[in-house]
Every structure is written in C-alpha cells, then in structure tokens.
Scaffold this motif. Sequence first.
Motif, PDB file in Angstrom:
ATOM      1  N   MET A  99       5.562 -17.631 -18.586  1.00 15.70           N
ATOM      2  CA  MET A  99       5.740 -16.573 -17.571  1.00 15.70           C
ATOM      3  C   MET A  99       4.587 -15.572 -17.664  1.00 15.70           C
ATOM      4  O   MET A  99       4.263 -15.116 -18.738  1.00 15.70           O
ATOM      5  CB  MET A  99       7.083 -15.872 -17.842  1.00 15.70           C
ATOM      6  N   VAL A 100       3.959 -15.275 -16.524  1.00 15.12           N
ATOM      7  CA  VAL A 100       2.830 -14.350 -16.541  1.00 15.12           C
ATOM      8  C   VAL A 100       3.316 -12.910 -16.666  1.00 15.12           C
ATOM      9  O   VAL A 100       4.469 -12.599 -16.390  1.00 15.12           O
ATOM     10  CB  VAL A 100       1.981 -14.489 -15.251  1.00 15.12           C
ATOM     11  N   ALA A 101       2.407 -12.016 -17.129  1.00 18.55           N
ATOM     12  CA  ALA A 101       2.762 -10.605 -17.287  1.00 18.55           C
ATOM     13  C   ALA A 101       3.103 -10.002 -15.928  1.00 18.55           C
ATOM     14  O   ALA A 101       2.500 -10.353 -14.905  1.00 18.55           O
ATOM     15  CB  ALA A 101       1.591  -9.864 -17.914  1.00 18.55           C
ATOM     16  N   ARG A 102       4.074  -9.103 -15.888  1.00 18.35           N
ATOM     17  CA  ARG A 102       4.489  -8.487 -14.628  1.00 18.35           C
ATOM     18  C   ARG A 102       3.542  -7.350 -14.282  1.00 18.35           C
ATOM     19  O   ARG A 102       3.503  -6.333 -14.969  1.00 18.35           O
ATOM     20  CB  ARG A 102       5.933  -7.995 -14.742  1.00 18.35           C
ATOM     21  N   THR A 103       2.790  -7.506 -13.222  1.00 19.69           N
ATOM     22  CA  THR A 103       1.814  -6.504 -12.811  1.00 19.69           C
ATOM     23  C   THR A 103       2.512  -5.468 -11.907  1.00 19.69           C
ATOM     24  O   THR A 103       3.606  -5.727 -11.390  1.00 19.69           O
ATOM     25  CB  THR A 103       0.676  -7.176 -12.030  1.00 19.69           C
ATOM     26  N   PRO A 104       1.884  -4.289 -11.675  1.00 17.72           N
ATOM     27  CA  PRO A 104       2.491  -3.298 -10.761  1.00 17.72           C
ATOM     28  C   PRO A 104       2.730  -3.877  -9.363  1.00 17.72           C
ATOM     29  O   PRO A 104       3.757  -3.601  -8.746  1.00 17.72           O
ATOM     30  CB  PRO A 104       1.443  -2.175 -10.721  1.00 17.72           C
ATOM     31  N   ALA A 105       1.777  -4.690  -8.876  1.00 18.25           N
ATOM     32  CA  ALA A 105       1.945  -5.299  -7.538  1.00 18.25           C
ATOM     33  C   ALA A 105       3.168  -6.201  -7.518  1.00 18.25           C
ATOM     34  O   ALA A 105       3.910  -6.245  -6.537  1.00 18.25           O
ATOM     35  CB  ALA A 105       0.689  -6.085  -7.168  1.00 18.25           C
ATOM     36  N   TRP A 106       3.390  -6.918  -8.618  1.00 12.63           N
ATOM     37  CA  TRP A 106       4.538  -7.821  -8.707  1.00 12.63           C
ATOM     38  C   TRP A 106       5.845  -7.033  -8.684  1.00 12.63           C
ATOM     39  O   TRP A 106       6.820  -7.432  -8.041  1.00 12.63           O
ATOM     40  CB  TRP A 106       4.433  -8.666  -9.976  1.00 12.63           C
ATOM     41  N   LYS A 107       5.838  -5.884  -9.378  1.00 15.69           N
ATOM     42  CA  LYS A 107       7.055  -5.053  -9.390  1.00 15.69           C
ATOM     43  C   LYS A 107       7.361  -4.529  -7.991  1.00 15.69           C
ATOM     44  O   LYS A 107       8.506  -4.519  -7.551  1.00 15.69           O
ATOM     45  CB  LYS A 107       6.873  -3.895 -10.373  1.00 15.69           C
ATOM     46  N   ARG A 108       6.311  -4.080  -7.285  1.00 14.80           N
ATOM     47  CA  ARG A 108       6.518  -3.596  -5.903  1.00 14.80           C
ATOM     48  C   ARG A 108       7.045  -4.728  -5.021  1.00 14.80           C
ATOM     49  O   ARG A 108       7.936  -4.521  -4.204  1.00 14.80           O
ATOM     50  CB  ARG A 108       5.198  -3.051  -5.338  1.00 14.80           C
ATOM     51  N   TYR A 109       6.489  -5.907  -5.221  1.00 19.72           N
ATOM     52  CA  TYR A 109       6.936  -7.073  -4.440  1.00 19.72           C
ATOM     53  C   TYR A 109       8.423  -7.341  -4.701  1.00 19.72           C
ATOM     54  O   TYR A 109       9.199  -7.575  -3.766  1.00 19.72           O
ATOM     55  CB  TYR A 109       6.100  -8.296  -4.820  1.00 19.72           C
ATOM     56  N   ASN A 110       8.830  -7.262  -5.959  1.00 20.62           N
ATOM     57  CA  ASN A 110      10.236  -7.499  -6.296  1.00 20.62           C
ATOM     58  C   ASN A 110      11.160  -6.491  -5.623  1.00 20.62           C
ATOM     59  O   ASN A 110      12.235  -6.852  -5.146  1.00 20.62           O
ATOM     60  CB  ASN A 110      10.420  -7.440  -7.816  1.00 20.62           C
ATOM     61  N   TRP A 111      10.728  -5.226  -5.587  1.00 21.08           N
ATOM     62  CA  TRP A 111      11.548  -4.209  -4.917  1.00 21.08           C
ATOM     63  C   TRP A 111      11.684  -4.520  -3.428  1.00 21.08           C
ATOM     64  O   TRP A 111      12.764  -4.395  -2.847  1.00 21.08           O
ATOM     65  CB  TRP A 111      10.964  -2.805  -5.121  1.00 21.08           C
ATOM     66  N   ARG A 112      10.566  -4.920  -2.813  1.00 25.77           N
ATOM     67  CA  ARG A 112      10.626  -5.272  -1.375  1.00 25.77           C
ATOM     68  C   ARG A 112      11.587  -6.441  -1.162  1.00 25.77           C
ATOM     69  O   ARG A 112      12.365  -6.450  -0.200  1.00 25.77           O
ATOM     70  CB  ARG A 112       9.228  -5.650  -0.872  1.00 25.77           C
ATOM     71  N   VAL A 113      11.528  -7.432  -2.050  1.00 23.19           N
ATOM     72  CA  VAL A 113      12.403  -8.602  -1.922  1.00 23.19           C
ATOM     73  C   VAL A 113      13.865  -8.179  -2.044  1.00 23.19           C
ATOM     74  O   VAL A 113      14.722  -8.647  -1.277  1.00 23.19           O
ATOM     75  CB  VAL A 113      12.040  -9.669  -2.991  1.00 23.19           C
TER      76      VAL A 113
END
Lengths: 137, 136
Positions: free
Chosen positions: B1-15
């Motif tokens: 599993m890759v490290a969770r980047t800030p962009a990934w966290k924002r994407y998760n919130w949008r999802v």
Amino acid sequence: MAYAGFTPAQRAHTKRVLWLMLAYIIVLPPLIWLRATRHIGDGVLLAMAIAASLPVLGIFASWGRYVSAERDEYHRSLTLGRIAVATNVTMGAAVVWGFLQAFGVMPLIETYWVPFVWVVVQGMYGCIEVFSRKGEQ
Amino acid sequence: MVARTPAWKRYNWRVIWLSLAYAILLIAAVYGFKHKLIPPALTYPVAILPALPIIGLFAAMGRYLVEETDEYVRMLIVRQMLWAMGFALSCATIWGFLESFDLVGHVDGYYVVIAWYFGLGVGSIVNKLTVGEGGC
C-alpha cells in the motif's frame, strides 16, 4: 508517408490497430450472416461472440502497449489525457443511460455501444487537440 | 500500500460525500418511481439524478490525478486506471456480442462502471506483481 511525423510507438500502434480493424471487418459479416441464416448451437454462438470481440479487445490492448512503449513523455501525457477524458465521458454516459434503463425511461441496448462511445470521444478529443494546437500556432 | 498523500486524503473525502449523495438520491428516486410520485415531465431528470454523484466520482478521480504531486503514486494510479478502462471496455464488448447473439440478457449500462471499479482492483494486482506496490 501519412504518418511520417509519428513516433516509433505511434507507428507500431497505428499498424496494430489497422490490422485489428481489418480482422474485425473480415470476421464480423460472416458471423452476422451465420447467425441470421443458420440454426447454431449455444456453444458455437459463444465462440462466435468471442471471435467478434477479440479484435476490439486487441485494440484496447494495443492502447495499453502503446502507453508503455511510448518513450516521448509529451506524446504519452497527451494520450493519457485523451484516454482519461474519453473514459470519464464514456462512464458518465453509461451510468446516465444505465439509470434511465433501470427506471424504464430508455430501452435496453447492447453494451458494445459503450466501447463505441469511448472510441468516438477519444477520436473527437484528439481532433479538438490538434485544431486547438494549430490555432495557438 | 502506498503512502497516503494530502491529495489522496482530499480525494477520499470527496468520495465519501459523493457516496452519501448517491445513497440519498438513489433512495429518493427509487421511492419516487415505485410509488408513482414523479410527474411524467420529470421522469428523465429524476432518473438521471442518481447518476450525477457517480459522474462526480470520475471527476474526483481526474482532479486527484491533477492534484497528486507524488509522481510515483500518480504513475501507479494511472496504470490502475488504464487496466480498469481496458477491463471495463473489454467486458462491455464481450457482453455486447453475447447479447446480440441472444446468449445473455440485456443489462443496465451502469454495470460497465461496476466493471471499471473492479478493473481498478485488477490494476492494483498487476501493479503489485510488476512494480511491487498495489496503488489505491
């Protein structure tokens, strides 16, 4: 030559796609004719349906191979952008049509129209890109 | 599993927000159609309503790719998306020909989107096998 300005990966991809389209054009009409005029068992029909699909699947595989084979970063990023736009538009169309079908507002259609939409959007977006670049120049 | 980047966290919130919107709109539309509460003029817009958050999910994925600054993570996700695209369109092609030869019944178009998300999983497995990291 028509594709003299292409990268080696683009040339290889174009050749693959042309061969696959030729295969598709050759394979599809006899299959449709057989289906329309002969009584064929389910096993053979299954083989026929897969045979008709294979050239189209080959075209998608060719896109994947092109993206991994392309060494020109600029062309690769353009292609990836085009693929992303085509995929998003196609999936959007599929989900809208899907809900219209589910609520009985639109008729059910064959799912091979989904890849057809993808190819059309991809081509159209490519044309828009070319014209917008020419406009900038 | 890759490290969770800030962009990934924002994407998760949008999802999460889009999934919530999807659940609400889908339940409302199903309820409306089932109890015949939708006037004929509004059947098309109401049928399309649950599709909008799903379209939003694809837009969120596109925005994530633009926002992601970690080149390696972006490469993994792009590879996954390519596999998802190939998988979903291949499934749609094969199923379409099976339909036209009367071997299977018609399905609603949104199953292609389900196949696309399944394809993300296929892409993750391919990433794991070839690069050593799965992606998302």
